[in-house]
Design a protein around this motif. Structure first.
Motif, PDB file in Angstrom:
ATOM      1  N   ASP A  18      21.793  14.214  28.022  1.00 36.47           N
ATOM      2  CA  ASP A  18      20.932  15.313  27.577  1.00 36.47           C
ATOM      3  C   ASP A  18      19.510  14.851  27.279  1.00 36.47           C
ATOM      4  N   ASP A  19      19.136  13.676  27.803  1.00 37.95           N
ATOM      5  CA  ASP A  19      17.782  13.141  27.617  1.00 37.95           C
ATOM      6  C   ASP A  19      16.870  13.740  28.691  1.00 37.95           C
ATOM      7  N   GLN A  20      16.207  14.820  28.353  1.00 29.17           N
ATOM      8  CA  GLN A  20      15.417  15.552  29.338  1.00 29.17           C
ATOM      9  C   GLN A  20      14.244  14.735  29.865  1.00 29.17           C
ATOM     10  N   ASP A  21      13.604  13.958  29.015  1.00 27.35           N
ATOM     11  CA  ASP A  21      12.472  13.147  29.477  1.00 27.35           C
ATOM     12  C   ASP A  21      12.941  12.082  30.467  1.00 27.35           C
ATOM     13  N   LEU A  22      14.083  11.490  30.210  1.00 23.02           N
ATOM     14  CA  LEU A  22      14.638  10.509  31.142  1.00 23.02           C
ATOM     15  C   LEU A  22      15.021  11.178  32.456  1.00 23.02           C
ATOM     16  N   GLY A  23      15.590  12.369  32.377  1.00 23.08           N
ATOM     17  CA  GLY A  23      15.947  13.103  33.589  1.00 23.08           C
ATOM     18  C   GLY A  23      14.735  13.414  34.450  1.00 23.08           C
ATOM     19  N   SER A  28      11.329  11.969  39.265  1.00 16.43           N
ATOM     20  CA  SER A  28      10.034  11.498  39.757  1.00 16.43           C
ATOM     21  C   SER A  28      10.174  10.206  40.544  1.00 16.43           C
ATOM     22  N   LEU A  29      11.052   9.323  40.054  1.00 11.87           N
ATOM     23  CA  LEU A  29      11.249   8.038  40.726  1.00 11.87           C
ATOM     24  C   LEU A  29      11.986   8.176  42.055  1.00 11.87           C
ATOM     25  N   MET A  30      12.794   9.209  42.181  1.00 11.12           N
ATOM     26  CA  MET A  30      13.664   9.353  43.335  1.00 11.12           C
ATOM     27  C   MET A  30      12.909   9.293  44.655  1.00 11.12           C
ATOM     28  N   ALA A  31      11.742   9.936  44.697  1.00 12.12           N
ATOM     29  CA  ALA A  31      11.002  10.022  45.950  1.00 12.12           C
ATOM     30  C   ALA A  31      10.015   8.883  46.159  1.00 12.12           C
ATOM     31  N   THR A  32       9.907   7.982  45.185  1.00 10.37           N
ATOM     32  CA  THR A  32       8.818   6.998  45.264  1.00 10.37           C
ATOM     33  C   THR A  32       9.233   5.540  45.171  1.00 10.37           C
ATOM     34  N   THR A  33      10.440   5.227  44.702  1.00  7.65           N
ATOM     35  CA  THR A  33      10.771   3.826  44.407  1.00  7.65           C
ATOM     36  C   THR A  33      11.011   2.968  45.641  1.00  7.65           C
ATOM     37  N   LYS A  34      11.277   3.576  46.790  1.00  4.66           N
ATOM     38  CA  LYS A  34      11.642   2.779  47.953  1.00  4.66           C
ATOM     39  C   LYS A  34      10.542   2.678  49.015  1.00  4.66           C
ATOM     40  N   THR A  35       9.345   3.140  48.695  1.00  5.41           N
ATOM     41  CA  THR A  35       8.272   3.102  49.679  1.00  5.41           C
ATOM     42  C   THR A  35       7.609   1.740  49.775  1.00  5.41           C
ATOM     43  N   GLY A  36       7.604   0.983  48.657  1.00  3.28           N
ATOM     44  CA  GLY A  36       7.006  -0.349  48.665  1.00  3.28           C
ATOM     45  C   GLY A  36       5.489  -0.356  48.548  1.00  3.28           C
ATOM     46  N   MET A  37       4.870   0.782  48.404  1.00  5.17           N
ATOM     47  CA  MET A  37       3.409   0.851  48.297  1.00  5.17           C
ATOM     48  C   MET A  37       2.959   0.414  46.904  1.00  5.17           C
ATOM     49  N   ARG A  50       5.637   4.320  29.788  1.00  5.45           N
ATOM     50  CA  ARG A  50       5.367   5.405  28.847  1.00  5.45           C
ATOM     51  C   ARG A  50       6.663   5.911  28.212  1.00  5.45           C
ATOM     52  N   LEU A  51       7.710   6.055  29.017  1.00  2.25           N
ATOM     53  CA  LEU A  51       8.980   6.538  28.479  1.00  2.25           C
ATOM     54  C   LEU A  51       9.581   5.549  27.485  1.00  2.25           C
ATOM     55  N   LEU A  52       9.536   4.254  27.819  1.00  2.00           N
ATOM     56  CA  LEU A  52      10.140   3.242  26.956  1.00  2.00           C
ATOM     57  C   LEU A  52       9.384   3.053  25.644  1.00  2.00           C
ATOM     58  N   HIS A  53       8.130   3.511  25.611  1.00  2.00           N
ATOM     59  CA  HIS A  53       7.356   3.400  24.376  1.00  2.00           C
ATOM     60  C   HIS A  53       7.552   4.601  23.454  1.00  2.00           C
ATOM     61  N   GLN A  54       8.267   5.622  23.948  1.00  2.00           N
ATOM     62  CA  GLN A  54       8.587   6.746  23.078  1.00  2.00           C
ATOM     63  C   GLN A  54       9.641   6.326  22.061  1.00  2.00           C
ATOM     64  N   THR A  63      18.125   1.701  24.337  1.00  2.00           N
ATOM     65  CA  THR A  63      19.184   1.045  25.090  1.00  2.00           C
ATOM     66  C   THR A  63      19.728   1.964  26.171  1.00  2.00           C
ATOM     67  N   HIS A  64      19.930   3.219  25.832  1.00  2.00           N
ATOM     68  CA  HIS A  64      20.413   4.199  26.811  1.00  2.00           C
ATOM     69  C   HIS A  64      19.442   4.314  27.980  1.00  2.00           C
ATOM     70  N   ARG A  65      18.173   4.466  27.675  1.00  2.00           N
ATOM     71  CA  ARG A  65      17.180   4.644  28.732  1.00  2.00           C
ATOM     72  C   ARG A  65      17.052   3.397  29.600  1.00  2.00           C
TER      73      ARG A  65
END
Length: 318
Positions: A18-23, A28-37, A50-54, A63-65
């Motif tokens: 139920d972590d909406q920010d993580l979701g 967002s990462l789904m479409a970008t992590t495998k491009t290598g750019m 930014r998320l890990l600093h929340q 730990t969950h995130r």
């Protein structure tokens, strides 16, 4: 924990729970992590950082995130690139170390174990209050078969920083099991010692129930007559008491507030159905709102299918 609507929702695997920010970050990462750019890497790193600093100091949420991100990024080069570019960034070191462990869990062996240990120790030096490097080291210790004194040394380092760290307690359950370095008696002793001092709604509250599900799965795994009568496990005193202690409190609004509360409720729904306590299970399914975790449902087959079938059986009149 923010409970979902009780209205029936389509079941779905949601590692963020139920972590909406993580979701949102995972999408967002789904479409970008495998491009290598390079530009894409910079963007992903900025979003992750930014998320890990929340919620600074909320080690349970962190730990969950971190664990979810590590699982998601295990087959990419993003965490390695981040750690190489920022070798004094504890977040970068921890995420890369955890992705290595996540990959090892899938492949069966840990590559560059010494390097992973070094990253964890460096992260621990940079962020001495953070339990995460020690949580990761506990997994490394299990994968690498460290001496018992070393394993418990790492375990104590976690507890010194986060007394009720769910990930660490689940890891110790695995370590103390007969399948690794312990026995059924050692698991029971561990659970008993925890029950004497553990508040009812801490992040590791599902330790006892998880141990009972492990034992149930062990019986099923033996096959033959033992598998046929495995359901009788839930009529034994210890298993019944473990369910009784949590069946009605966990579904109360606001009782469970930790990051993996929905994961624990999946365990509870599964155990209640295995024990044929359908009415109690129905209340848990309503709270879950269709959020499914792979374990423990995957033991019987496809987790979504198993969850949906159990949900239907728990419905009144079935």
């Amino acid at each position: 924990m923010g409970f979902l609507s009780s209205r029936r929702k389509k079941s779905r695997l949601a590692p963020e729970l139920d972590d909406q920010d993580l979701g949102k970050l995972l999408k967002s990462l789904m479409a970008t992590t495998k491009t290598g750019m390079i530009a894409t890497t910079d963007l992903c790193v900025a979003q992750i950082s930014r998320l890990l600093h929340q919620h600074q100091g909320d080690w349970d949420r962190r730990t969950h995130r971190m664990g979810v991100l590590a699982d998601y990024l295990a087959e990419t080069h993003l965490s390695r690139s981040w750690a190489a570019r920022e070798p004094r960034n504890a977040d970068a070191l921890e995420l890369h170390a955890w992705t290595q462990v996540a990959r090892a869990r899938r492949q069966g062996s840990l590559e560059e174990a010494a390097g992973v240990v070094d990253m964890c120790l460096r992260a621990a030096e940079i962020a001495p209050d953070d339990p995460t490097p020690w949580v990761i080291l506990l997994e490394v210790a299990r994968l690498e078969g460290w001496e018992r004194s070393q394993v418990f040394g790492v375990w104590n380092e976690v507890l010194a920083r986060d007394r009720w760290n769910r990930e660490a307690y689940m890891s110790m359950l695995g370590y103390l099991s007969p399948e690794e370095a312990g026995s059924r008696v050692q698991v029971l002793d561990f659970v008993d010692s925890l029950g004497l001092r553990m508040p009812a709604n801490v992040p590791c509250a599902a330790t006892e129930l998880t141990a009972q599900v492990f034992q149930y799965h062990c019986l099923i795994g033996r096959g033959g007559v033992e598998a046929l009568v495995a359901r009788n496990h839930w009529s034994q005193t210890m298993a019944t008491q473990a369910l009784d202690r949590v069946a009605h409190t966990w579904v109360q609004p606001g009782f469970l507030r930790h990051a993996k509360a929905l994961a624990d409720l999946n365990i509870l729904a599964y155990a209640l159905m295995a024990a044929d306590r359908r009415r109690d299970a129905a209340a848990v399914f309503e709270v879950l709102g269709g959020v499914v975790t792979p374990w423990p449902w995957q033991v019987g087959g496809d987790p979504l299918t198993e969850f949906d079938q159990a949900h239907r059986r728990a419905a009144p009149g079935m």
